[in-house]
Design a protein around this motif. Sequence first.
Motif, PDB file in Angstrom:
ATOM      1  N   LEU A 288      37.024  22.128  58.152  1.00 35.06           N
ATOM      2  CA  LEU A 288      37.638  22.292  56.829  1.00 35.06           C
ATOM      3  C   LEU A 288      38.446  23.568  56.852  1.00 35.06           C
ATOM      4  O   LEU A 288      37.899  24.639  57.097  1.00 35.06           O
ATOM      5  N   ALA A 289      39.751  23.470  56.588  1.00 31.22           N
ATOM      6  CA  ALA A 289      40.581  24.662  56.735  1.00 31.22           C
ATOM      7  C   ALA A 289      41.602  24.750  55.619  1.00 31.22           C
ATOM      8  O   ALA A 289      42.024  23.739  55.062  1.00 31.22           O
ATOM      9  N   GLY A 290      41.976  25.987  55.312  1.00 31.50           N
ATOM     10  CA  GLY A 290      42.999  26.224  54.303  1.00 31.50           C
ATOM     11  C   GLY A 290      42.412  26.831  53.046  1.00 31.50           C
ATOM     12  O   GLY A 290      41.213  27.076  52.965  1.00 31.50           O
TER      13      GLY A 290
ATOM     14  N   VAL B 251      37.914  27.907  55.618  1.00 30.10           N
ATOM     15  CA  VAL B 251      38.427  28.004  54.245  1.00 30.10           C
ATOM     16  C   VAL B 251      38.808  29.458  54.000  1.00 30.10           C
ATOM     17  O   VAL B 251      37.981  30.358  54.140  1.00 30.10           O
ATOM     18  N   ASN B 252      40.072  29.682  53.667  1.00 27.59           N
ATOM     19  CA  ASN B 252      40.552  31.064  53.613  1.00 27.59           C
ATOM     20  C   ASN B 252      41.422  31.305  52.379  1.00 27.59           C
ATOM     21  O   ASN B 252      41.407  30.533  51.428  1.00 27.59           O
ATOM     22  N   GLY B 253      42.172  32.389  52.371  1.00 21.66           N
ATOM     23  CA  GLY B 253      42.930  32.770  51.185  1.00 21.66           C
ATOM     24  C   GLY B 253      42.037  33.530  50.222  1.00 21.66           C
ATOM     25  O   GLY B 253      40.983  34.034  50.617  1.00 21.66           O
ATOM     26  N   THR B 254      42.441  33.617  48.963  1.00 21.48           N
ATOM     27  CA  THR B 254      41.693  34.392  47.971  1.00 21.48           C
ATOM     28  C   THR B 254      40.950  33.454  47.019  1.00 21.48           C
ATOM     29  O   THR B 254      41.172  32.249  47.020  1.00 21.48           O
TER      30      THR B 254
HETATM   31  C1  NAG Z   1      44.354  30.296  56.781  1.00 23.34           C
HETATM   32  O1  NAG Z   1      44.102  29.695  58.046  1.00 23.34           O
HETATM   33  C2  NAG Z   1      45.257  29.047  58.607  1.00 23.34           C
HETATM   34  C3  NAG Z   1      44.823  28.414  59.890  1.00 23.34           C
HETATM   35  O2  NAG Z   1      43.790  27.519  59.685  1.00 23.34           O
HETATM   36  C4  NAG Z   1      46.370  30.036  58.822  1.00 23.34           C
HETATM   37  O3  NAG Z   1      47.504  29.373  59.289  1.00 23.34           O
HETATM   38  C5  NAG Z   1      46.678  30.759  57.522  1.00 23.34           C
HETATM   39  O4  NAG Z   1      47.601  31.786  57.759  1.00 23.34           O
HETATM   40  C6  NAG Z   1      45.413  31.365  56.953  1.00 23.34           C
HETATM   41  N1  NAG Z   1      45.708  31.967  55.656  1.00 23.34           N
HETATM   42  C7  NAG Z   1      45.212  33.135  55.263  1.00 23.34           C
HETATM   43  C8  NAG Z   1      45.606  33.599  53.911  1.00 23.34           C
HETATM   44  O5  NAG Z   1      44.469  33.792  55.972  1.00 23.34           O
END
Ligand code: NAG
Length: 342
Positions: free
Chosen positions: A92-94, A118-121
Amino acid sequence: MRASSLVDHCATSLVVVVLLTAAAAARTNNECHSGDKAALLAIKSAFGNASYFNSWTPDTPCCEWTSVSCSGDGSAAARRVVGVSLVDDASLAGPLPGAAIARLTALQQLVLNNVPGVNGTIPRDLTRLNATLGLLDIISTGISGPVPSFLSEITALSYLSLSSNKLTGPIPASLGDMPNLYFLDLGYNRLTGTIPPLLLRKASDAYLYLSHNKLTGGVPAEFAAVHFWTIDLSYNGFKGDASSLFGANKPLLNVDLSHNAFSFNLSGVQLPEGLNSLELSHNDIYGDIPEMVVDMMLNYLNVSYNRLSGVVPAGGNMAWFDQSCFQHNKGLCGSPLPPCKH
Ligand SMILES: *[C@@H]1O[C@H](CO)[C@@H](O)[C@H](O)[C@H]1NC(C)=O
Ligand SMILES: *[C@@H]1O[C@H](CO)[C@@H](O)[C@H](O)[C@H]1NC(C)=O
Ligand SMILES: *[C@@H]1O[C@H](CO)[C@@H](O)[C@H](O)[C@H]1NC(C)=O
Ligand SMILES: *[C@@H]1O[C@H](CO)[C@@H](O)[C@H](O)[C@H]1NC(C)=O
Ligand SMILES: *[C@@H]1O[C@H](CO)[C@@H](O)[C@H](O)[C@H]1NC(C)=O
């Protein structure tokens, strides 16, 4: 022989599945509210229809989808989705699809645990669930950025764990305004700054975990009046006097102040009678170990690496604790340490 037994086995399973499905259909309605179903499919799509969501198909009742829980027993015409938990999946990514999640307008529990991709804020859209969302777990993900101040707008929230992420910046003071919050875990992040003084002041039983961050300053004076059951401030840069956390009639069960620079006199401290676990190692705590520890039901005690002195009290549960629990103090002596020199 092998082939025929395989066929037999498959045939039996098929019959069982058909019977179970028929029985379930007669008894319950596992279809959810159509808006909830559309929201779940939007969450699936936001994650690129990852294989994790293979059971989330439009032609099956969504209360049967994995990771989804619904209200009611199916006697109501449309059941509401009240829980979503996305756990233990590295594919699961994004970013967290906040807008899609916020369309689950009856959601009470949202859990992400061990989904490192799972990333971002943390998305602001979650505040649209202000009246329903009682539990929010975002644990062991790749989520970064701040602990958002806007989380305090989710007034229904009583249980908040954001542990083991990559969160930075301070703990927002607004978390002290939350009327229902009693459990707060921000451990294992990269948080800086001091503890907001009004945190958890409204809780009748408070649980606070801030371990493994880069927090500084002291224990707020206001904490003397908070009904802590558990407080874990370990592995930070805290200093000063933490003795106001203790007191004879407090409900405290577990205290971990280890690996900081707390400095206070332990001699006069009244430990709460029901205290179960006391971890004070690696600080600058001085004075004696209070004699009352022998009358308590302590299951864990560690005061090593401080500046304590005097005789280690003997009796009660004290025999359970080996020398590693008392080592590296200024002048502690007596079993399990070497005898005192008279
Ligand atoms: C979240 O992970 C993806 C790869 O799975 C990457 O391309 C993206 O830059 C990452 N976004 C953040 C905000 O870290
Ligand atoms: C996911 O699947 C749905 C239905 O098949 C499709 O409409 C949607 O575009 C897909 N989303 C992605 C990101 O692949
Ligand atoms: C939730 O937020 C909306 C919009 O800000 C507000 O009107 C409503 O009173 C809030 N409900 C609760 C229970 O806080
Ligand atoms: C610690 O407090 C005790 C009384 O509770 C006092 O006798 C002792 O002198 C104090 N120790 C230090 C180092 O201040
Ligand atoms: C007590 O703490 C010290 C220092 O962190 C550690 O080395 C020791 O293993 C601990 N003892 C026990 C029984 O946990």
